[in-house]
Design a protein around this motif. Structure first.
Motif, PDB file in Angstrom:
ATOM      1  N   VAL A  66       0.841  -1.200  -0.156  1.00 36.80           N
ATOM      2  CA  VAL A  66      -0.057   0.044  -0.022  1.00 36.80           C
ATOM      3  C   VAL A  66       0.884   1.149  -0.109  1.00 36.80           C
ATOM      4  O   VAL A  66       2.035   1.096   0.521  1.00 36.80           O
ATOM      5  N   PRO A  67       0.341   2.422  -0.712  1.00 35.49           N
ATOM      6  CA  PRO A  67       1.312   3.661  -0.496  1.00 35.49           C
ATOM      7  C   PRO A  67       1.120   3.970   1.076  1.00 35.49           C
ATOM      8  O   PRO A  67       0.223   3.874   1.834  1.00 35.49           O
ATOM      9  N   VAL A  68       2.405   4.801   1.514  1.00 36.92           N
ATOM     10  CA  VAL A  68       2.403   5.173   2.647  1.00 36.92           C
ATOM     11  C   VAL A  68       2.413   6.768   2.657  1.00 36.92           C
ATOM     12  O   VAL A  68       3.097   7.413   1.881  1.00 36.92           O
ATOM     13  N   ALA A  69       1.375   7.623   3.381  1.00 36.68           N
ATOM     14  CA  ALA A  69       1.400   8.886   3.647  1.00 36.68           C
ATOM     15  C   ALA A  69       1.901   9.397   5.133  1.00 36.68           C
ATOM     16  O   ALA A  69       1.423   8.674   6.109  1.00 36.68           O
ATOM     17  N   THR A  70       2.630  10.227   5.020  1.00 38.75           N
ATOM     18  CA  THR A  70       3.277  10.765   6.582  1.00 38.75           C
ATOM     19  C   THR A  70       3.519  12.088   6.499  1.00 38.75           C
ATOM     20  O   THR A  70       3.657  12.809   5.500  1.00 38.75           O
ATOM     21  N   ASN A  71       4.116  12.672   7.814  1.00 39.73           N
ATOM     22  CA  ASN A  71       4.251  13.953   8.021  1.00 39.73           C
ATOM     23  C   ASN A  71       3.246  14.897   7.655  1.00 39.73           C
ATOM     24  O   ASN A  71       3.497  16.155   7.460  1.00 39.73           O
ATOM     25  N   LEU A  72       2.194  14.725   7.588  1.00 37.36           N
ATOM     26  CA  LEU A  72       0.958  15.351   7.496  1.00 37.36           C
ATOM     27  C   LEU A  72       0.875  16.618   8.363  1.00 37.36           C
ATOM     28  O   LEU A  72       0.582  17.843   8.051  1.00 37.36           O
ATOM     29  N   PHE A  73       1.067  16.410   9.678  1.00 36.82           N
ATOM     30  CA  PHE A  73       0.864  17.370  10.682  1.00 36.82           C
ATOM     31  C   PHE A  73       2.170  18.187  11.117  1.00 36.82           C
ATOM     32  O   PHE A  73       2.298  18.745  12.038  1.00 36.82           O
ATOM     33  N   ALA A  74       3.289  18.048  10.171  1.00 37.40           N
ATOM     34  CA  ALA A  74       4.649  18.611  10.315  1.00 37.40           C
ATOM     35  C   ALA A  74       4.535  20.156  10.391  1.00 37.40           C
ATOM     36  O   ALA A  74       5.242  20.755  10.767  1.00 37.40           O
ATOM     37  N   SER A  75       3.597  20.530   9.446  1.00 38.38           N
ATOM     38  CA  SER A  75       3.568  22.022   9.162  1.00 38.38           C
ATOM     39  C   SER A  75       2.277  22.568   9.700  1.00 38.38           C
ATOM     40  O   SER A  75       1.047  22.049   9.431  1.00 38.38           O
ATOM     41  N   ARG A  76       2.402  23.683  10.348  1.00 42.00           N
ATOM     42  CA  ARG A  76       1.059  24.551  10.875  1.00 42.00           C
ATOM     43  C   ARG A  76       0.484  25.121   9.688  1.00 42.00           C
ATOM     44  O   ARG A  76      -0.672  25.455   9.846  1.00 42.00           O
ATOM     45  N   THR A  77       1.079  25.517   8.725  1.00 46.50           N
ATOM     46  CA  THR A  77       0.267  26.163   7.588  1.00 46.50           C
ATOM     47  C   THR A  77      -0.324  25.102   7.030  1.00 46.50           C
ATOM     48  O   THR A  77      -1.766  25.455   6.483  1.00 46.50           O
ATOM     49  N   ARG A  78       0.040  23.913   6.670  1.00 46.89           N
ATOM     50  CA  ARG A  78      -0.761  22.770   6.180  1.00 46.89           C
ATOM     51  C   ARG A  78      -1.870  22.529   6.974  1.00 46.89           C
ATOM     52  O   ARG A  78      -3.119  22.322   6.505  1.00 46.89           O
ATOM     53  N   ILE A  79      -1.712  22.412   8.447  1.00 50.71           N
ATOM     54  CA  ILE A  79      -2.927  22.414   9.344  1.00 50.71           C
ATOM     55  C   ILE A  79      -3.883  23.484   9.205  1.00 50.71           C
ATOM     56  O   ILE A  79      -5.213  23.346   9.125  1.00 50.71           O
ATOM     57  N   ALA A  80      -3.654  24.688   9.038  1.00 52.57           N
ATOM     58  CA  ALA A  80      -4.356  25.699   8.964  1.00 52.57           C
ATOM     59  C   ALA A  80      -5.000  25.718   7.713  1.00 52.57           C
ATOM     60  O   ALA A  80      -6.295  26.226   7.790  1.00 52.57           O
ATOM     61  N   ARG A  81      -4.472  25.311   6.806  1.00 51.28           N
ATOM     62  CA  ARG A  81      -5.425  25.200   5.370  1.00 51.28           C
ATOM     63  C   ARG A  81      -6.439  24.184   5.443  1.00 51.28           C
ATOM     64  O   ARG A  81      -7.403  24.518   4.835  1.00 51.28           O
ATOM     65  N   LEU A  82      -6.233  23.263   6.444  1.00 52.33           N
ATOM     66  CA  LEU A  82      -7.675  22.239   6.623  1.00 52.33           C
ATOM     67  C   LEU A  82      -8.871  23.008   7.202  1.00 52.33           C
ATOM     68  O   LEU A  82      -9.698  22.749   6.960  1.00 52.33           O
ATOM     69  N   PHE A  83      -8.472  24.096   8.014  1.00 52.63           N
ATOM     70  CA  PHE A  83      -9.526  24.878   8.292  1.00 52.63           C
ATOM     71  C   PHE A  83      -9.897  26.408   7.585  1.00 52.63           C
ATOM     72  O   PHE A  83     -10.561  27.073   7.985  1.00 52.63           O
ATOM     73  N   GLY A  84      -9.054  26.437   6.434  1.00 52.81           N
ATOM     74  CA  GLY A  84      -9.236  27.774   5.662  1.00 52.81           C
ATOM     75  C   GLY A  84      -8.917  28.967   6.533  1.00 52.81           C
ATOM     76  O   GLY A  84      -9.528  30.081   6.263  1.00 52.81           O
ATOM     77  N   THR A  85      -7.692  28.749   7.258  1.00 57.16           N
ATOM     78  CA  THR A  85      -7.078  29.970   7.670  1.00 57.16           C
ATOM     79  C   THR A  85      -5.855  30.085   7.865  1.00 57.16           C
ATOM     80  O   THR A  85      -5.152  29.452   7.128  1.00 57.16           O
ATOM     81  N   THR A  86      -5.230  31.089   8.888  1.00 54.28           N
ATOM     82  CA  THR A  86      -3.705  31.209   8.814  1.00 54.28           C
ATOM     83  C   THR A  86      -3.303  30.585  10.097  1.00 54.28           C
ATOM     84  O   THR A  86      -3.950  30.316  11.177  1.00 54.28           O
ATOM     85  N   PRO A  87      -1.941  30.163  10.285  1.00 52.75           N
ATOM     86  CA  PRO A  87      -1.301  29.756  11.493  1.00 52.75           C
ATOM     87  C   PRO A  87      -1.558  30.707  12.495  1.00 52.75           C
ATOM     88  O   PRO A  87      -1.838  30.158  13.838  1.00 52.75           O
TER      89      PRO A  87
END
Length: 465
Positions: A66-87
């Motif tokens: 199976v493919p592996v996805a990781t490091n998803l939460f390493a960036s606060r900018t990326r997490i902020a994008r989940l919520f449509g906001t800024t860090p």
């Protein structure tokens, strides 16, 4: 409220597709074959050393299939994008959504029921796992969210627990936080029963954030997930125990924890940066394996890497920020730095009277049992930058009058410096400018700074503007 596109789907695959399309430069896909023994962690380590924290997709890892996805939460900018906001607004937006829970709904079916394996056909070798560190006892599930439902109310608790194979149909796991799941297991022990559970391995990142939320006993993190999505979390019932799990999960293990069974577990590379064999050594018997036909392994990088730390800390930061600002209007920002794992916190404030910073630090040290050190600074200090906090400490702090300690308090059992029974001491450092402080901060004219940045762009292509 208009939700960002990443919150309008509860399917991890749809999330990945949408994110790749919008932010291709923030996704690194590795097509070359990799080993399942430490290669993925070593990649994250090499990227971090270069100051890069992309969402990492590894298409071919060992014989995982199976493919592996990781490091998803390493960036606060990326997490902020989940919520449509800024860090800068992430704490506020996260808490607003988490404080508006929406009860889940049940579907008749979902992708996680594509394949159901039980009985003699069940073998945990079918579940993909990675070995993250050379010192680990073996391959681990780091993204192991255990769901346990109260047998009377049906309210569920969700929490993360590192897990490794113990036998063909059993996992060894640690309930080291001794939180709500531990409390439910002790209640089952008193009834002379096992505790039925389901372990979710891989789901939408908003579900994963909800599982890290800190709630009072009896509150259901699945409703928090609904709040984060802005819509009810879609669940299906597991075949044997009827536990509600995400319909779009990648893998789910259904089984039970026997309060009287134990197995050695650890060492494992923990958030402290040390390999820990401190464990409750519990055994989870697995009765059923559910999986999507096109499943991915959604991994969480262990150790003291940014993903592990930020996933666990963000909900705590948001909660502490909300509580502090409600009680102490002088507080402007709260930050738990990666450099301090879970044990340090920086708080910025506009101090109106001497002693206010000390009062705020005492509140933080009392509310968060993991904290050992709090540093208070003035609001003009960027607390996301360690160097600025250390500069404030160097120039505003006098140890004989600006430091206090408290000892004999319960702390984290995974802190290698804590006592055998988990007690710790705590410290507050006031690095704010006192009322008698004499000094003017040296500053540049912003217009001149802007002009020189523009000049450098012609000499250093690609430099930030």
């Amino acid at each position: 409220m208009t939700l960002p596109s990443f919150a309008t789907t509860q399917d991890f695959h749809a999330f990945i597709e949408a994110y790749r399309e919008r932010f291709a430069d923030d996704v690194l896909t590795i097509a070359e074959p990799l080993s399942s023994d430490q290669d993925v962690t070593a990649l994250v380590d090499a990227l971090a050393a270069r100051g890069r924290h992309p969402l990492l997709i590894c298409e071919r890892v060992g014989n995982l299939g199976v493919p592996v996805a990781t490091n998803l939460f390493a960036s606060r900018t990326r997490i902020a994008r989940l919520f449509g906001t800024t860090p800068a607004k992430l704490h506020e937006v996260f808490q607003a959504r988490a404080n508006a829970p929406i009860p889940p709904v049940y579907l008749d079916s979902g992708p996680v029921l594509d394949e159901v394996v039980e009985g003699e056909a069940l073998d945990l070798a079918l579940l993909p796992m990675l070995k993250h560190f050379d010192s680990d006892r073996g391959p681990y599930i780091t993204n192991a969210i255990i769901v346990a439902q109260d047998p009377v109310t049906g309210v569920a608790n969700m929490s993360y627990h590192r897990s490794m194979r113990h036998a063909r149909q059993a996992l060894a796991t640690s309930l080291h936080s001794r939180g709500h799941l531990w409390r439910m297991l002790q209640a089952a022990r008193e009834r002379g029963e096992e505790l039925p559970v389901a372990m979710v391995v891989g789901a939408h990142p908003l579900f994963m954030l909800a599982a890290a939320a800190r709630l009072p006993y009896g509150a259901d993190e699945r409703a928090v997930a609904g709040g984060l999505f802005g819509a009810p979390l879609e669940l299906v019932k597991t075949p044997r125990y009827g536990i509600g799990v995400p319909a779009h999960a990648e893998f789910v293990l259904e089984g039970a924890i026997d309060p009287t069974a134990y197995a050695e577990e650890g060492p494992f590379g923990e958030f402290s940066g040390y390999s820990s064999d401190r464990s409750t050594n519990n055994v989870l018997r697995v009765d059923t394996l559910l999986r999507r036909r096109d499943a991915w392994l959604v991994d969480v990088v262990g150790g003291r890497y940014a993903e592990h730390l930020t996933l666990a800390r963000l909900p705590r930061e948001a909660e502490m920020s909300e509580k502090l600002k409600a009680r102490f209007p002088a507080v402007t920002a709260v930050h738990y730095p990666n450099s301090g794992t879970h044990f340090h916190c920086y708080v910025a404030l506009d101090q109106s009277r001497d002693g206010e910073a000390r009062q705020i630090m005492l509140a933080l040290l009392g509310w968060d049992p993991y904290l050992k050190t709090v540093i208070a600074v003035d609001s003009d200090i960027d607390i996301s930058d360690d160097s600025q906090v250390l500069w404030a400490l160097a120039t505003h702090f006098q140890p004989h009058q600006d430091l206090f300690t408290i000892d004999g308090l319960p702390g984290s059992p995974l802190d290698p410096s804590s006592s055998a029974n988990g007690t710790t001491s705590r410290m507050g450092l006031d690095a704010t400018r006192s009322s008698g402080f004499d000094g003017i901060r040296a500053q540049l004219d912003p217009r001149i700074q802007g002009r020189m940045r523009q000049l450098l762009k012609s000499y250093l292509p690609g430099s930030p503007s």
